[in-house]
Design a protein around this motif. Sequence first.
Motif, PDB file in Angstrom:
ATOM      1  N   ARG A 142       0.747  -1.051  -0.045  1.00 23.10           N
ATOM      2  CA  ARG A 142       0.078  -0.096  -0.073  1.00 23.10           C
ATOM      3  C   ARG A 142       0.773   1.076  -0.050  1.00 23.10           C
ATOM      4  O   ARG A 142       0.735   2.069  -0.682  1.00 23.10           O
ATOM      5  N   ARG A 145       2.407   1.657  -3.513  1.00 21.32           N
ATOM      6  CA  ARG A 145       1.545   1.982  -4.493  1.00 21.32           C
ATOM      7  C   ARG A 145       1.146   3.385  -4.459  1.00 21.32           C
ATOM      8  O   ARG A 145       0.848   4.216  -5.315  1.00 21.32           O
ATOM      9  N   ARG A 146       0.871   3.947  -3.044  1.00 20.01           N
ATOM     10  CA  ARG A 146       0.440   5.256  -2.992  1.00 20.01           C
ATOM     11  C   ARG A 146       1.593   6.411  -3.315  1.00 20.01           C
ATOM     12  O   ARG A 146       1.209   7.278  -3.746  1.00 20.01           O
ATOM     13  N   TYR A 147       2.848   5.939  -2.812  1.00 18.90           N
ATOM     14  CA  TYR A 147       4.133   6.806  -3.238  1.00 18.90           C
ATOM     15  C   TYR A 147       4.006   6.723  -4.652  1.00 18.90           C
ATOM     16  O   TYR A 147       4.252   7.788  -5.356  1.00 18.90           O
ATOM     17  N   THR A 148       3.908   5.466  -5.260  1.00 22.01           N
ATOM     18  CA  THR A 148       4.024   5.770  -6.838  1.00 22.01           C
ATOM     19  C   THR A 148       2.946   6.697  -7.294  1.00 22.01           C
ATOM     20  O   THR A 148       3.197   7.363  -8.387  1.00 22.01           O
ATOM     21  N   ALA A 149       1.738   6.526  -7.053  1.00 17.50           N
ATOM     22  CA  ALA A 149       0.767   7.377  -7.529  1.00 17.50           C
ATOM     23  C   ALA A 149       1.030   8.942  -7.320  1.00 17.50           C
ATOM     24  O   ALA A 149       0.828   9.698  -8.231  1.00 17.50           O
ATOM     25  N   MET A 150       1.529   9.145  -6.204  1.00 18.97           N
ATOM     26  CA  MET A 150       1.589  10.538  -5.829  1.00 18.97           C
ATOM     27  C   MET A 150       2.962  11.228  -6.747  1.00 18.97           C
ATOM     28  O   MET A 150       2.933  12.479  -6.538  1.00 18.97           O
ATOM     29  N   MET A 152       3.691  10.054  -9.775  1.00 23.05           N
ATOM     30  CA  MET A 152       3.275   9.507 -11.127  1.00 23.05           C
ATOM     31  C   MET A 152       3.481  10.868 -11.825  1.00 23.05           C
ATOM     32  O   MET A 152       4.007  10.722 -13.107  1.00 23.05           O
ATOM     33  N   THR A 179       1.136  -0.320 -10.579  1.00 22.82           N
ATOM     34  CA  THR A 179       0.295   0.701 -10.197  1.00 22.82           C
ATOM     35  C   THR A 179       0.509   1.782 -11.530  1.00 22.82           C
ATOM     36  O   THR A 179      -0.541   2.328 -11.816  1.00 22.82           O
ATOM     37  N   ALA A 180       1.657   2.009 -12.214  1.00 19.79           N
ATOM     38  CA  ALA A 180       1.602   2.855 -13.133  1.00 19.79           C
ATOM     39  C   ALA A 180       0.878   2.346 -14.318  1.00 19.79           C
ATOM     40  O   ALA A 180       0.198   3.069 -15.065  1.00 19.79           O
ATOM     41  N   LEU A 183      -2.817   2.869 -13.515  1.00 21.94           N
ATOM     42  CA  LEU A 183      -3.298   4.211 -13.664  1.00 21.94           C
ATOM     43  C   LEU A 183      -3.385   4.735 -15.035  1.00 21.94           C
ATOM     44  O   LEU A 183      -4.163   5.822 -15.475  1.00 21.94           O
ATOM     45  N   GLU A 184      -2.328   4.236 -16.029  1.00 22.70           N
ATOM     46  CA  GLU A 184      -2.344   4.611 -17.411  1.00 22.70           C
ATOM     47  C   GLU A 184      -3.606   3.846 -18.032  1.00 22.70           C
ATOM     48  O   GLU A 184      -3.752   4.223 -19.299  1.00 22.70           O
TER      49      GLU A 184
END
Length: 439
Positions: A142, A145-150, A152, A179-180, A183-184
């Motif tokens: 978690r 994934r959240r770090y990646t989203a932030m 991104m 995660t990427a 999101l894409e």
Amino acid sequence: MHTPLTETLPRFQVGLPAAEPTRQDLWDTAVGLLDAVAERLRLDPGIHAILRQPERELTVAIPVVMDDGGIRVFTGHRVQHSSARGPCKGGIRYHPDVTLNEVKGLAAMMTWKCAVVGIPYGGAKGGVACDPAEFSQNELARLTRRYTAMIMPILGPRRDIPAPDVNTNPQIMAWIADTASMLEGAAMPEIVTGKPLNVGGSKGRKEATGRGVAIVTAELLKRHSRRLDETTVAVQGYGNVGEAAAAILHDMGCRIVAVSDVSGGLCNPHGLDLADINRHVAAHPKRLLAGYQAAGVERLSNQELLECQADVLIPAALEHQIRQDNADRIRARFIVEGANGPTTQEADAILEERGVIVAPDILANAGGVAVSYLEWVQDLQSFFWEEAEVNRQLTAIMQHSFREVWDFSQTQGVSLRLGASMLAVDKVAETIQARGIWP
Ligand code: NAD
């Protein structure tokens, strides 16, 4: 074959006693080195000013729902130092001591590293201040994934491509890629390197940094007419880099006399049995050297390891381990920097005066980013190479880069660190000049 998750778990060891505190800031070290190089190169003041600041710094607050239902908020960073020579590239570190200045220093180091080995990348780095030893796998996923989203908005296969660093591993890279891609809404394995093979990773990536360290050690010894089978080696840090470097140097004929991790070190002047040690580490609940016993093997502290009797010392743990207060007690004739920034500027001057030859981090540990580049190329073309081909290309890159740094340093009459940095800064400056300043 599916790799069991337990086999890809990071070696979370940060809850254990740390080494002495870092006194010097890694960003100060990076700027100090750049200033020295700029003076030597008579660098254009405008270009110097550009390189004295990262292009972009992003700090994010990462809320994570923990398994007990509570929320914790962690601070993360992604810093892009320079994109002059190509997309930014650099690892992600999970460690309680992560600060923005550490990440900035490591990002600058990536700019020079990619330039020194001639791969078409700029430099970046990421980090989250956390102690992953406290997390369950679900919490870790978690957080990642959240770090990646932030971060991104500034990532991308042509913008910025993360990779593993301290306490991050192929599993974490797989979560970043996933995660990427989610999101894409499209497969995007080429957004991150150091992935497991079944998520678009490259054969040979896991050992690449250690293999590069071993190749540089061999080249350095060759230039000093030293035989590998008459060379003793001590390795500080028995993680991704240190373990592979020790194993490959052992296979090349060296005698590995000491290794250590955060729990302390092991020493045997007649040579350590690495296969036996690896079995112990694999069975240890925290994957540590702690508790290992064998005939002829003595325990030693990390400080004692740095000062032990060995021809080659490979610091492969964290930065600023070799400092003003211990540099004059290092007995090794050669230091090959597996870690990033293991030597402070003051220590560097002492070592140089004492005639200790240092193969600098931006050259010595560049094998990892070199194979990350090969992984990215394979992902972009969706066509994958055998390990022998990856290792062949890695060897060619490392030997060529070593030769370039060695010859340049000899001609200029400077240390390998200054020579490597001068070459790197010069390459980046030339590219900035050729591209011009937009608009
Ligand atoms: P890792 O987390 O796999 O291993 C780090 C090792 O250092 C572990 O054995 C740990 O126990 C030990 N350690 C931690 N704190 C210590 C301390 N205070 N004293 C002694 N030992 C300690 O990390 P890694 O990926 O092997 O990275 C090690 C170094 O190499 C870092 O400086 C990293 O930036 C650098 N590096 C890594 C890569 C890569 O591909 N992983 C590439 C280039 C440079």
